[in-house]
Design an enzyme around this catalytic site. Structure first.
Site, mmCIF file in Angstrom:
data_model
loop_
_atom_site.group_PDB
_atom_site.id
_atom_site.type_symbol
_atom_site.label_atom_id
_atom_site.label_comp_id
_atom_site.label_asym_id
_atom_site.label_seq_id
_atom_site.Cartn_x
_atom_site.Cartn_y
_atom_site.Cartn_z
ATOM 1 N N GLU A 74 79.608 21.778 73.398
ATOM 2 C CA GLU A 74 78.320 22.448 73.654
ATOM 3 C C GLU A 74 77.251 21.493 73.150
ATOM 4 O O GLU A 74 77.003 21.403 71.948
ATOM 5 C CB GLU A 74 78.258 23.785 72.910
ATOM 6 N N CYS B 16 69.217 24.863 71.483
ATOM 7 C CA CYS B 16 69.662 24.112 72.663
ATOM 8 C C CYS B 16 69.174 24.759 73.956
ATOM 9 O O CYS B 16 69.110 24.109 74.987
ATOM 10 C CB CYS B 16 71.166 24.006 72.667
HETATM 11 P P1 NAD Z 1 74.409 16.444 65.539
HETATM 12 O O1 NAD Z 1 75.241 16.079 66.705
HETATM 13 O O2 NAD Z 1 73.707 15.387 64.811
HETATM 14 O O3 NAD Z 1 75.277 17.226 64.457
HETATM 15 C C1 NAD Z 1 76.126 18.297 64.800
HETATM 16 C C2 NAD Z 1 77.275 18.336 63.802
HETATM 17 O O4 NAD Z 1 78.084 17.175 63.945
HETATM 18 C C3 NAD Z 1 76.817 18.336 62.344
HETATM 19 O O5 NAD Z 1 77.697 19.155 61.614
HETATM 20 C C4 NAD Z 1 76.974 16.888 61.921
HETATM 21 O O6 NAD Z 1 77.132 16.729 60.544
HETATM 22 C C5 NAD Z 1 78.236 16.530 62.670
HETATM 23 N N1 NAD Z 1 78.424 15.096 62.909
HETATM 24 C C6 NAD Z 1 77.489 14.143 63.035
HETATM 25 N N2 NAD Z 1 78.078 12.930 63.254
HETATM 26 C C7 NAD Z 1 79.413 13.135 63.266
HETATM 27 C C8 NAD Z 1 80.560 12.307 63.440
HETATM 28 N N3 NAD Z 1 80.442 10.993 63.643
HETATM 29 N N4 NAD Z 1 81.789 12.873 63.392
HETATM 30 C C9 NAD Z 1 81.928 14.197 63.180
HETATM 31 N N5 NAD Z 1 80.880 15.041 63.008
HETATM 32 C C10 NAD Z 1 79.640 14.522 63.066
HETATM 33 O O7 NAD Z 1 73.403 17.541 66.105
HETATM 34 P P2 NAD Z 1 72.282 18.323 65.322
HETATM 35 O O8 NAD Z 1 71.079 17.483 65.249
HETATM 36 O O9 NAD Z 1 72.817 18.882 64.065
HETATM 37 O O10 NAD Z 1 72.044 19.548 66.321
HETATM 38 C C11 NAD Z 1 71.129 19.473 67.347
HETATM 39 C C12 NAD Z 1 71.800 19.260 68.686
HETATM 40 O O11 NAD Z 1 72.765 20.271 68.937
HETATM 41 C C13 NAD Z 1 70.806 19.357 69.804
HETATM 42 O O12 NAD Z 1 71.013 18.325 70.716
HETATM 43 C C14 NAD Z 1 71.129 20.705 70.451
HETATM 44 O O13 NAD Z 1 70.757 20.807 71.795
HETATM 45 C C15 NAD Z 1 72.589 20.812 70.236
HETATM 46 N N6 NAD Z 1 73.028 22.201 70.286
HETATM 47 C C16 NAD Z 1 73.754 22.598 71.372
HETATM 48 C C17 NAD Z 1 74.165 23.905 71.471
HETATM 49 C C18 NAD Z 1 74.979 24.351 72.657
HETATM 50 O O14 NAD Z 1 75.576 25.396 72.577
HETATM 51 N N7 NAD Z 1 75.030 23.578 73.730
HETATM 52 C C19 NAD Z 1 73.854 24.829 70.478
HETATM 53 C C20 NAD Z 1 73.119 24.395 69.373
HETATM 54 C C21 NAD Z 1 72.713 23.056 69.295
#
Ligand code: NAD
Length: 505
Positions: A275, A309
């Site tokens: 997602e 999102c």
């Molecule tokens: P992010 O991808 O930076 O982080 C998401 C999660 O992944 C966090 O827990 C982070 O610590 C972890 N993470 C980061 N790097 C990693 C790695 N190398 N390996 C494993 N885990 C890792 O995103 P964010 O800034 O926290 O969230 C915002 C984004 O999420 C936006 O793009 C938003 O659109 C998206 N989002 C999507 C949905 C959906 O359902 N499609 C819902 C909510 C948010």
């Protein structure tokens, strides 16, 4: 659970004054990870400080774990799998329902924990707790309806049976913007399907996760079935992705990290559910109900302070309504109250970190330099370092950064268009494909446009479309798979075909 007001949490840790002031049961503020039914520290004792989103002051701390602790969680999940998968879906459903009931009973405390670490307004946080627990109740029932099929046989005397079986140990990596619901939307489906799940929550919002483990334990979720590993994303992520035993990964977050995890999952051919980012267009046609469209745009843009999102990122309005829409929309956005999530009447809270504020600043400056008209807001907000003014920019053009990039903040750009075909082309001009919104009173147009929009979800004449019964998910670079609905179970189960020969030769 103890209702005593003590200055210590579940494992006897000291609690910050702000926490004690806001929650009635300190035992719910848990500053430990949860592995194999035990509240756990990092092997080397390292901890990470968690910050109050509105004040920037320390709120508490959480173990900074890595690969070794993750490996132990995976082993515990493997041990738990057999017992959990062989329970009836009814028995699993009873536990999930109890878990959801406990979330309801402690809703005020759960919401307060969320406001402290995430910053969203208290009413929104309460709404998220209800949303989060609704997945537990939904999948408690859906698990009972995971029907198989008997296929009329093409082979003389044989019987062809198809069932769905739990996939095995599963993992979830979740974001900070919906720190409770993004966990239960995954875990409820996984557990209902018969799979244990290991969750690695976002650094910024671990306490909304650990309290879920606390309530899961109380509801009777067996040890190893639901675990929380906190700490460094890279080593924990790599340990989960490299493990053969982990058969499915569900991720919510940015497209960048989603692509990385998808690559890592290929090594052991895991099932991936992604997602990812959204960049939602909001289309308003000349035949729309303008009041409804303005109200919808405000809600679809500003929920979770734009850090959603599903948040609208490009508003496209047909020429006939353009100026009037811009005026009314800017008036509504300009009057929104910004502040701490605990303040009465606050509609917009802080952004999650300094780089989120910087992104808003950059998008506004870039748009201004390229001819955008700032109708309201446009800069940092006096409420604090992590606050940004709700902003409307008219005369968006396709060369602006905000046209291509998700802002993830309270900045709303508006563009005029002439024809329906142009609106659809502009709306689809993105690598993302999560959600889109369309306002029109024309029945045929509503059908035509919703079909033409290249998005996993389309809302017509409403800003609100989510909930447990619907298949949530995107197309293109917004992701793979669906969460919620009856389809949500498919992410955690596999089709098993059995051919019984010699039945009636
Ligand atoms: P992010 O991808 O930076 O982080 C998401 C999660 O992944 C966090 O827990 C982070 O610590 C972890 N993470 C980061 N790097 C990693 C790695 N190398 N390996 C494993 N885990 C890792 O995103 P964010 O800034 O926290 O969230 C915002 C984004 O999420 C936006 O793009 C938003 O659109 C998206 N989002 C999507 C949905 C959906 O359902 N499609 C819902 C909510 C948010």
């Amino acid at each position: 659970m103890s209702g005593d007001r003590k200055a210590t949490g579940a494992a006897g840790r000291t609690l910050a004054e702000d926490v004690l002031k806001r929650i009635s049961d300190p035992a719910l503020f848990v500053q430990d990870a949860y592995i194999d039914g035990t509240w756990a520290e990092a092997d080397d004792g390292r901890r990470r400080t968690v910050i109050d989103a509105a004040t920037d002051k320390p709120l508490g701390s959480i173990p900074n774990m890595g690969a070794a602790e993750t490996a132990r969680a995976i082993e515990a999940a493997e041990r738990a799998f057999e017992g959990w998968r062989t329970m009836t879906a009814w028995a699993r459903g009873d536990i999930l329902n109890r878990w959801g009931d406990l979330m309801g009973r402690h809703k005020d405390d759960l919401a307060a924990i969320m406001v402290l670490e995430q910053g969203k307004p208290l009413d929104e946080a309460k709404g998220e707790i209800d949303y989060a627990r609704s997945f537990l109740h939904w999948f408690a029932e859906e698990g009972k309806r995971q029907y198989g099929e008997m296929i009329p046989s093409h082979l003389q005397g044989s019987r062809l049976q198809v069932t769905r079986q739990p996939i095995g140990v599963t993992a979830a990596i979740t974001p900070w913007n919906f720190p409770s619901a993004m966990i239960t939307r995954k875990a409820a489906a996984a557990l209902a399907a018969g799979c244990p799940m290991i969750v690695r929550p976002a650094d910024e919002t671990p306490f909304s996760a650990t309290v879920l483990a606390k309530l899961a334990e109380e509801a009777g979720v067996p040890k190893g079935v639901f675990q929380i590993v906190t700490g460094d994303p890279e080593p924990i992520g790599a340990a989960l992705m490299d493990a053969k035993a982990v058969r499915a990964i569900s991720f919510t977050g940015s497209t960048r990290v989603g692509k990385l995890l998808t690559e890592q999952a290929a090594g052991t051919v895991k099932k991936v559910s992604m997602e990812l980012g959204g960049h939602a267009p909001f289309l308003v046609f000349d035949d729309a109900d303008l009041d409804r469209a303005v109200d919808g745009a405000v809600k679809a843009k500003m929920a979770t302070t734009g850090q959603d999102c599903l948040a609208v990122n490009r508003i496209l309005v047909q020429q006939g309504l353009y100026e009037e829409f811009c005026k009314r929309f800017a008036d509504a956005i300009g009057s929104m109250k910004v502040g701490s999530g605990f303040e009465d009447g606050v509609e917009l809270g802080p952004l999650m970190n300094a780089s989120a504020v910087e992104k808003c600043v950059a998008h506004v400056q870039d748009a201004k330099a390229k001819g955008g008209r700032i109708l309201t807001g446009g800069g940092r907000h006096e409420a604090g370092a992590l606050f940004f003014q709700p902003t409307v920019i008219a005369d968006l053009t396709t060369d602006m950064a905000i046209w291509k990039e998700e802002t993830f903040g309270p900045v709303a750009p508006v563009m005029a268009f002439d024809t329906e075909a142009e609106a659809v082309r502009l709306a689809n001009d993105t690598d993302y494909g999560l959600a889109a919104y369309c306002y029109t009173e024309g029945l045929n147009r509503a059908h035509r446009v919703s079909e033409a929009l290249d998005y996993g979800m389309v809302a017509v004449n409403t800003p609100k479309m989510t909930g447990p019964p619907i298949p949530f998910g995107g197309v293109k670079e917004s992701g793979l798979g669906r969460e919620g609905s009856r389809h949500g179970l498919d992410e955690y189960s596999e089709i098993k075909y059995v051919c019984f020969g010699g039945v009636a030769d």
